[in-house]
Design a protein around this motif. Structure first.
Motif, short mmCIF file in Angstrom:
data_model
loop_
_atom_site.label_atom_id
_atom_site.label_comp_id
_atom_site.label_asym_id
_atom_site.label_seq_id
_atom_site.Cartn_x
_atom_site.Cartn_y
_atom_site.Cartn_z
N GLY A 22 -11.20 -23.72 1.83
CA GLY A 22 -11.32 -23.42 0.41
C GLY A 22 -11.28 -21.96 0.02
O GLY A 22 -11.90 -21.56 -0.96
N ARG A 23 -10.55 -21.16 0.79
CA ARG A 23 -10.41 -19.75 0.43
C ARG A 23 -8.96 -19.44 0.06
O ARG A 23 -8.04 -20.06 0.56
CB ARG A 23 -10.88 -18.85 1.58
N LEU A 24 -8.80 -18.46 -0.81
CA LEU A 24 -7.50 -18.01 -1.26
C LEU A 24 -7.00 -16.91 -0.34
O LEU A 24 -7.71 -15.94 -0.09
CB LEU A 24 -7.59 -17.48 -2.70
N ILE A 25 -5.75 -17.05 0.13
CA ILE A 25 -5.15 -15.99 0.93
C ILE A 25 -4.50 -15.00 -0.03
O ILE A 25 -3.69 -15.38 -0.89
CB ILE A 25 -4.10 -16.54 1.91
N VAL A 26 -4.87 -13.74 0.11
CA VAL A 26 -4.30 -12.66 -0.70
C VAL A 26 -3.82 -11.56 0.23
O VAL A 26 -4.18 -11.52 1.41
CB VAL A 26 -5.32 -12.09 -1.72
N VAL A 27 -3.03 -10.67 -0.31
CA VAL A 27 -2.57 -9.52 0.47
C VAL A 27 -3.04 -8.24 -0.22
O VAL A 27 -3.01 -8.12 -1.44
CB VAL A 27 -1.04 -9.53 0.66
N ARG A 28 -3.51 -7.33 0.61
CA ARG A 28 -3.92 -6.00 0.14
C ARG A 28 -2.75 -5.07 0.40
O ARG A 28 -2.24 -5.00 1.52
CB ARG A 28 -5.16 -5.51 0.89
N ARG A 60 8.24 -14.45 10.18
CA ARG A 60 9.27 -13.52 9.73
C ARG A 60 8.67 -12.12 9.63
O ARG A 60 7.50 -11.98 9.26
CB ARG A 60 9.80 -13.94 8.35
N PRO A 61 9.45 -11.09 9.90
CA PRO A 61 8.91 -9.73 9.76
C PRO A 61 8.79 -9.35 8.28
O PRO A 61 9.51 -9.87 7.42
CB PRO A 61 9.97 -8.87 10.45
N LEU A 62 7.87 -8.44 8.02
CA LEU A 62 7.77 -7.88 6.68
C LEU A 62 9.01 -7.06 6.39
O LEU A 62 9.70 -6.62 7.31
CB LEU A 62 6.53 -6.98 6.58
N ASP A 63 9.28 -6.83 5.10
CA ASP A 63 10.37 -5.92 4.74
C ASP A 63 10.06 -4.55 5.33
O ASP A 63 8.88 -4.19 5.54
CB ASP A 63 10.50 -5.82 3.22
N ALA A 64 11.09 -3.75 5.59
CA ALA A 64 10.92 -2.45 6.24
C ALA A 64 9.97 -1.52 5.48
O ALA A 64 9.29 -0.70 6.09
CB ALA A 64 12.28 -1.78 6.41
N ASP A 65 9.91 -1.65 4.16
CA ASP A 65 9.06 -0.77 3.35
C ASP A 65 7.78 -1.47 2.88
O ASP A 65 7.13 -1.02 1.96
CB ASP A 65 9.84 -0.24 2.15
N GLU A 66 7.41 -2.56 3.55
CA GLU A 66 6.27 -3.37 3.13
C GLU A 66 5.14 -3.24 4.14
O GLU A 66 5.31 -3.50 5.33
CB GLU A 66 6.73 -4.83 3.01
N PHE A 67 3.96 -2.83 3.67
CA PHE A 67 2.78 -2.71 4.50
C PHE A 67 1.65 -3.42 3.79
O PHE A 67 1.34 -3.11 2.64
CB PHE A 67 2.43 -1.23 4.72
N LEU A 68 1.02 -4.39 4.46
CA LEU A 68 -0.05 -5.14 3.81
C LEU A 68 -1.01 -5.71 4.84
O LEU A 68 -0.70 -5.80 6.03
CB LEU A 68 0.54 -6.25 2.93
N ASN A 69 -2.18 -6.07 4.35
CA ASN A 69 -3.19 -6.77 5.14
C ASN A 69 -3.49 -8.09 4.47
O ASN A 69 -3.58 -8.15 3.23
CB ASN A 69 -4.48 -5.95 5.26
N VAL A 70 -3.66 -9.12 5.26
CA VAL A 70 -3.99 -10.44 4.76
C VAL A 70 -5.50 -10.58 4.70
O VAL A 70 -6.20 -10.24 5.66
CB VAL A 70 -3.38 -11.54 5.66
N GLU A 71 -6.01 -11.10 3.58
CA GLU A 71 -7.43 -11.34 3.42
C GLU A 71 -7.64 -12.74 2.83
O GLU A 71 -6.72 -13.29 2.22
CB GLU A 71 -8.06 -10.28 2.50
N LYS A 72 -8.81 -13.28 3.02
CA LYS A 72 -9.15 -14.60 2.49
C LYS A 72 -10.41 -14.47 1.65
O LYS A 72 -11.41 -13.90 2.10
CB LYS A 72 -9.36 -15.60 3.62
N LEU A 73 -10.34 -14.98 0.42
CA LEU A 73 -11.45 -14.84 -0.53
C LEU A 73 -11.94 -16.18 -1.02
O LEU A 73 -11.13 -17.08 -1.30
CB LEU A 73 -10.98 -14.03 -1.75
N THR A 74 -13.24 -16.28 -1.19
CA THR A 74 -13.78 -17.43 -1.92
C THR A 74 -13.48 -17.22 -3.41
O THR A 74 -13.10 -16.10 -3.81
CB THR A 74 -15.31 -17.54 -1.73
#
Length: 180
Positions: free
Chosen positions: A54-60, A136-150
């Protein structure tokens, strides 16, 4: 009264990889003329991925126009010629989160900012997620972290301004309706 504007002329100002810019001269419903600055965009998809617990996956990620980090739902642009929006959503879900689903549900289509852009966003919901076998790899100019939120953590992120974009806030409202 009709609210239709007649385009008298259009000048292309810029053609980019993500957007094109143009300036239009239009005739208003009252016969007067005005200038319209238009951002053309091929459209995008956003995914509301909910984990089994029951958590939402978001990207920082860093957002250059605002000069700060944000938390957002996974999303991405539709490439020229792509018509299968579900495939675009699955690609972005894989690329940004390493997850997949066989149960993608269309939620809504909306214009991000119709006062100056034609970008149409299609929002999808997925709550039956599994890890991908081949990420799949991220785009060459894409940098992010995956987080999960209630839901409560996501609402606090809205209150703090960390979640600040329309698609993610709309996603949270939809998610909240699904949990009631």
């Amino acid at each position: 009264m009709t609210y239709t504007e007649k385009v008298l002329s259009e000048e292309s100002i810029f053609k980019g990889q993500i957007i094109d810019l143009a300036v239009q001269q239009v005739e208003l419903p009252n016969g007067q003329t005005a200038r319209r600055e238009i951002v053309y965009h091929n459209g995008a998809v956003g995914i509301i991925p909910i984990t089994a617990d029951g958590r939402l996956i978001v990207v920082r990620q860093w957002r250059a126009p605002m000069q700060r980090e944000t938390l957002e739902i996974p999303a991405g642009k539709i490439d020229l010629g792509e018509t299968q929006l579900e495939s675009v959503a699955l690609r972005e879900l894989n690329e940004e989160t390493g997850m997949m689903t066989t149960a993608l549900k269309g939620v809504a289509k909306f214009f991000s900012s119709p006062g100056f852009s034609n970008e149409l966003m299609t929002l999808f919901y997925a709550d039956q997620l599994t890890p991908v076998v081949h990420k799949r790899p991220l785009d060459a100019d894409e940098f992010l972290n995956v987080e999960k939120l209630t839901l409560a953590e996501a609402q606090a992120a809205v209150a703090s301004g960390l979640i600040c974009d329309a698609k993610t806030i709309m996603a949270l409202y939809y998610w909240q309706l699904q949990t009631n």
